[in-house]
Write a protein that holds these residues in place. Structure first.
Motif, mmCIF file in Angstrom:
data_model
loop_
_atom_site.group_PDB
_atom_site.id
_atom_site.type_symbol
_atom_site.label_atom_id
_atom_site.label_comp_id
_atom_site.label_asym_id
_atom_site.label_seq_id
_atom_site.Cartn_x
_atom_site.Cartn_y
_atom_site.Cartn_z
ATOM 1 N N TYR A 179 0.836 -1.194 0.000
ATOM 2 C CA TYR A 179 0.000 0.000 0.000
ATOM 3 C C TYR A 179 0.878 1.254 0.000
ATOM 4 O O TYR A 179 2.080 1.203 0.294
ATOM 5 C CB TYR A 179 -0.900 0.034 1.243
ATOM 6 C CG TYR A 179 -1.787 -1.168 1.403
ATOM 7 C CD1 TYR A 179 -3.079 -1.190 0.887
ATOM 8 C CD2 TYR A 179 -1.341 -2.303 2.085
ATOM 9 C CE1 TYR A 179 -3.892 -2.295 1.035
ATOM 10 C CE2 TYR A 179 -2.146 -3.420 2.239
ATOM 11 C CZ TYR A 179 -3.428 -3.400 1.711
ATOM 12 O OH TYR A 179 -4.227 -4.503 1.861
ATOM 13 N N THR A 180 0.242 2.389 -0.303
ATOM 14 C CA THR A 180 0.853 3.698 -0.066
ATOM 15 C C THR A 180 -0.129 4.515 0.755
ATOM 16 O O THR A 180 -1.316 4.578 0.429
ATOM 17 C CB THR A 180 1.162 4.453 -1.379
ATOM 18 O OG1 THR A 180 -0.045 4.545 -2.176
ATOM 19 C CG2 THR A 180 2.234 3.750 -2.173
ATOM 20 N N VAL A 181 0.376 5.124 1.843
ATOM 21 C CA VAL A 181 -0.454 6.002 2.658
ATOM 22 C C VAL A 181 -0.243 7.442 2.200
ATOM 23 O O VAL A 181 0.556 7.707 1.295
ATOM 24 C CB VAL A 181 -0.112 5.837 4.156
ATOM 25 C CG1 VAL A 181 -0.423 4.431 4.622
ATOM 26 C CG2 VAL A 181 1.345 6.185 4.440
ATOM 27 N N MET A 182 -0.951 8.357 2.808
ATOM 28 C CA MET A 182 -0.926 9.757 2.370
ATOM 29 C C MET A 182 0.489 10.341 2.405
ATOM 30 O O MET A 182 1.263 10.076 3.321
ATOM 31 C CB MET A 182 -1.837 10.594 3.270
ATOM 32 C CG MET A 182 -3.312 10.312 3.101
ATOM 33 S SD MET A 182 -4.329 11.137 4.363
ATOM 34 C CE MET A 182 -3.805 12.841 4.134
ATOM 35 N N PHE A 183 0.817 11.124 1.380
ATOM 36 C CA PHE A 183 2.095 11.827 1.327
ATOM 37 C C PHE A 183 1.975 13.151 2.085
ATOM 38 O O PHE A 183 1.007 13.893 1.908
ATOM 39 C CB PHE A 183 2.488 12.117 -0.122
ATOM 40 C CG PHE A 183 3.101 10.946 -0.844
ATOM 41 C CD1 PHE A 183 3.094 9.678 -0.290
ATOM 42 C CD2 PHE A 183 3.689 11.107 -2.087
ATOM 43 C CE1 PHE A 183 3.657 8.596 -0.947
ATOM 44 C CE2 PHE A 183 4.258 10.036 -2.759
ATOM 45 C CZ PHE A 183 4.235 8.775 -2.187
ATOM 46 N N LYS A 184 2.969 13.450 2.925
ATOM 47 C CA LYS A 184 3.032 14.758 3.570
ATOM 48 C C LYS A 184 3.334 15.817 2.514
ATOM 49 O O LYS A 184 4.123 15.596 1.598
ATOM 50 C CB LYS A 184 4.109 14.763 4.651
ATOM 51 C CG LYS A 184 3.868 13.750 5.774
ATOM 52 C CD LYS A 184 2.661 14.144 6.600
ATOM 53 C CE LYS A 184 2.441 13.188 7.761
ATOM 54 N NZ LYS A 184 2.104 11.846 7.323
ATOM 55 N N LYS A 185 2.714 16.977 2.669
ATOM 56 C CA LYS A 185 2.808 17.996 1.629
ATOM 57 C C LYS A 185 4.086 18.820 1.685
ATOM 58 O O LYS A 185 4.343 19.606 0.777
ATOM 59 C CB LYS A 185 1.610 18.934 1.709
ATOM 60 C CG LYS A 185 1.548 19.757 3.003
ATOM 61 C CD LYS A 185 0.357 20.693 2.990
ATOM 62 C CE LYS A 185 0.332 21.550 4.257
ATOM 63 N NZ LYS A 185 -0.785 22.519 4.234
ATOM 64 N N GLY A 186 4.921 18.644 2.730
ATOM 65 C CA GLY A 186 6.110 19.480 2.881
ATOM 66 C C GLY A 186 7.052 19.430 1.694
ATOM 67 O O GLY A 186 7.611 20.454 1.271
#
Length: 372
Positions: free
Chosen positions: A249-256
């Protein structure tokens, strides 16, 4: 029709029909005020969500290591499995330890003189240190009998670009570092890993942070902006998931990483679990234990894709940009996207969130009681 069935039908005919004794238009009704389990299930979304979480918990599955299927279950295969254990633990493992030891001897005997004697020649020193870090990472990969296929052009040193990749284990960094000396953003670790972070990896411009320190976020954000502006700095590597996920899976990417105003270069990493599961569950095992697991396996098989660089589109927010890049990586590596924040693995739900759920549940129950 046999005798039992005939007797049963005769008894049914003898039973009085209660509806015949009721006034016309009347029906049998259940007693009022009596609550049944189905009433709660029908009216409570909270119970429905809880049941759904029990049946299909897509968050927990992101951080679980699936054990391999047992194949040594009969008298024919068990001797072969025993031979494999002897081969891996008593022949291959000592050879790998020897390879890694030789690598450390070569690295330290070269790195220490370079770091001390060339302090006045920063450009040459950084170039040599970068090559030596790539060398020791190559020895690490060799100690697992790493079979890594790299697809796409090798990353180069350019200003205003950042590389982002999905994250399965700390060995992601080692596999990528053996080809290009990245400056990585990484959680500060204790023990011998922390010692390497604060000494050797500092030489390639790595940036460390602590999740529990709120001030670290501001400091890291400032260092990121400064790093991407330097033409002589090593390429910046970020794992925007912020935690290790099990490579399904891939979880949410941080926007930084997507707010720096620079080109984002996606990297997709996919491990083949035919010999070993490369996922590192840091809550259950130390990195040393994880390395020993890799070194006692047959091999670590992996594919790495350097994908087409991406830029933020007009009118696109940083969150939308991050999701678009996550789509690209997920499709290339064959991973499933889930709408979860990986940091939830390290924290409990906030009291405010629990209170809202409790309030919603109590209101639905009160409405039902009033109806009854």
């Amino acid at each position: 029709m046999n005798s039992n069935e005939k007797l049963s039908s005769e008894l049914d005919l003898d039973q009085p029909n209660l509806e015949d004794y009721l006034p016309s238009g009347s029906t049998i009704q259940e007693p009022r005020g009596k609550l049944r389990l189905r009433d709660f299930l029908d009216i409570s979304p909270t119970l429905t969500e809880a049941a759904g979480a029990i049946i299909d918990d897509s968050f927990t599955r992101c951080f679980k290591s699936n054990p391999p299927e047992t194949w040594n279950w009969n008298v024919y295969l068990f001797p072969l499995w025993c031979c494999g254990v002897v081969m891996r633990y008593f022949i291959i493992f000592p050879v790998r330890v020897l390879v890694l030891t030789i690598g450390w001897i070569i690295f330290l005997s070269s790195y220490i003189p370079v770091h001390i004697l060339l302090k006045g020649h920063d450009k040459l020193r950084k170039k040599l240190e970068r090559s030596l870090v790539e060398l020791i990472c190559s020895f690490f990969v060799a100690s697992w009998t790493g079979v890594v296929k790299y697809h796409g052009p090798r990353p180069s040193m350019r200003p205003k670009q950042v590389f982002v990749a999905n994250h399965t284990s700390m060995i992601d960094f080692i596999i990528l570092e053996q080809m290009t000396a990245f400056a990585v953003i990484m959680q500060k670790h204790p023990g011998w890993v922390g010692l390497l972070q604060s000494t050797i990896l500092e030489s390639v411009g790595c940036i460390w942070f602590n999740r529990s320190e709120a001030k670290d976020r501001e400091i890291v954000a400032r260092k990121l902006r400064e790093h991407v502006q330097g033409a002589e700095n090593n390429p910046l590597l970020i794992f925007p998931e912020g935690t290790c996920v099990n490579n399904h899976y891939t979880v949410m990417f941080k926007k930084g990483a997507f707010e720096l105003g620079c080109t984002v270069c996606p990297i997709a990493i996919k491990y083949n679990k035919i010999f070993v599961d490369a996922f590192w569950n840091s809550r259950k095992q130390s990195f040393t234990t994880h390395l020993l697991q890799l070194m006692t396996s047959w091999a670590v098989v992996c594919d790495v894709w350097y994908l087409e660089p991406q830029n933020m589109k007009p009118g696109e927010t940083a969150i939308e940009f991050a999701e678009r890049v996550r789509d690209i990586i997920s499709v290339r590596a064959g991973l499933r996207k889930v709408p979860w924040d990986g940091y939830l693995k390290y924290s409990r739900p906030s009291p405010k969130h629990r209170e809202l759920k409790q309030q919603s549940f109590s209101e639905s129950m009160l409405r039902r009681l009033e109806e009854k």
